[in-house]
Enzyme design. Structure first.
Site, short mmCIF file in Angstrom:
data_model
loop_
_atom_site.label_atom_id
_atom_site.label_comp_id
_atom_site.label_asym_id
_atom_site.label_seq_id
_atom_site.Cartn_x
_atom_site.Cartn_y
_atom_site.Cartn_z
N ASP A 17 -1.37 -2.04 -4.74
CA ASP A 17 -2.18 -1.93 -3.53
C ASP A 17 -1.65 -2.98 -2.55
O ASP A 17 -0.87 -3.86 -2.93
CB ASP A 17 -3.65 -2.19 -3.87
CG ASP A 17 -4.55 -2.22 -2.66
OD1 ASP A 17 -4.46 -1.29 -1.83
OD2 ASP A 17 -5.31 -3.18 -2.51
N ASP A 19 -3.60 -4.38 0.93
CA ASP A 19 -4.59 -5.27 1.54
C ASP A 19 -5.44 -5.95 0.46
O ASP A 19 -6.07 -5.28 -0.36
CB ASP A 19 -5.49 -4.48 2.50
CG ASP A 19 -4.74 -4.01 3.72
OD1 ASP A 19 -4.35 -4.86 4.54
OD2 ASP A 19 -4.53 -2.79 3.86
#
Length: 226
Positions: A17, A19
């Site tokens: 991922d 953020d």
């Protein structure tokens, strides 16, 4: 030897991922939302921005519009303004999360294919890769910004696995948010969650295969034990 052990355990790839996992961008998303919504006369609180962590920006804007409709600008324009402000902040501060390069190195030394799968627009993903000098690290880069379904739907993770040519159950997802963790679990991937310290004691993270305090704690032994 590590690569051979991982092969026996059927892990062939790691999907990061972005953020909150690779970059400490959550404060930037919060700041951008507070600034842009204030510009159009919509009052939100910092807690409102915290409550939507992991959601796609268009969903956040739509939620705010349903609660407090405005007519001055389009929702698409508000989304663009928020993303542009986050990009500015990322380019200025280059906020790599502690242990990011070490974690990438551990995965590379283990012979894993690497992908990046984010709900953010590709413009922000590319700005982050530029800011952190991560060119050539990921064999696949996937944005969920234009997908029909966002996290916790598994679509963005399934697309990343497809792009790598690896079955989801042979992929590891590294996440920071519960919404993202749900998406990875729904894709039937192995999961490691590294939530921010303030949320680390939340019981719902128990569904992850492992929970770590930092990317510094990712190791070859841990990968081999999954």
């Amino acid at each position: 030897m590590v690569a051979a052990r991982l092969q026996r355990m059927m892990i062939e790839a790691a999907v990061f991922d972005m953020d909150g996992l690779m970059i400490d961008s959550q404060p930037f998303w919060q700041e951008a939302q507070l600034e842009i919504f204030a510009q159009i006369g919509v009052a939100i609180t910092r807690q409102d921005t915290i409550d939507t962590t992991g959601m796609r920006v268009d969903e956040i804007v739509q939620r705010c519009y349903e609660q407090t409709p405005w007519e001055s600008v389009s929702r698409e324009d508000v989304c663009s303004r928020i993303v542009d402000r986050v990009i500015e902040l990322v380019q200025t501060h280059k906020p790599a999360m502690p242990g990011l390069n070490q974690a990438i190195g551990v995965c590379q030394q283990a012979g894993l294919k690497l992908a990046l799968a984010s709900s953010s627009p590709m413009t922000l993903i590319q700005a982050t890769i530029d800011a952190l000098d991560l060119h050539g690290v990921f064999q696949a880069i996937v944005s969920g910004a234009e997908l029909r379904y966002s996290k916790p739907h598994p679509e963005v993770y399934l697309n990343a696995c497809d792009a790598l040519g690896v079955q989801p159950f042979r992929c590891l997802a590294l996440e920071d948010s519960f919404i993202g963790l749900l998406a990875a679990k729904a894709a039937q991937m192995k999961t490691i969650v590294i939530p921010e310290a303030a949320a680390a004691d939340q019981k719902h993270f128990v569904i992850a295969d492992r929970q770590l305090p930092s990317l510094h704690d990712l190791s070859a032994d841990l990968l081999g034990a999954l």
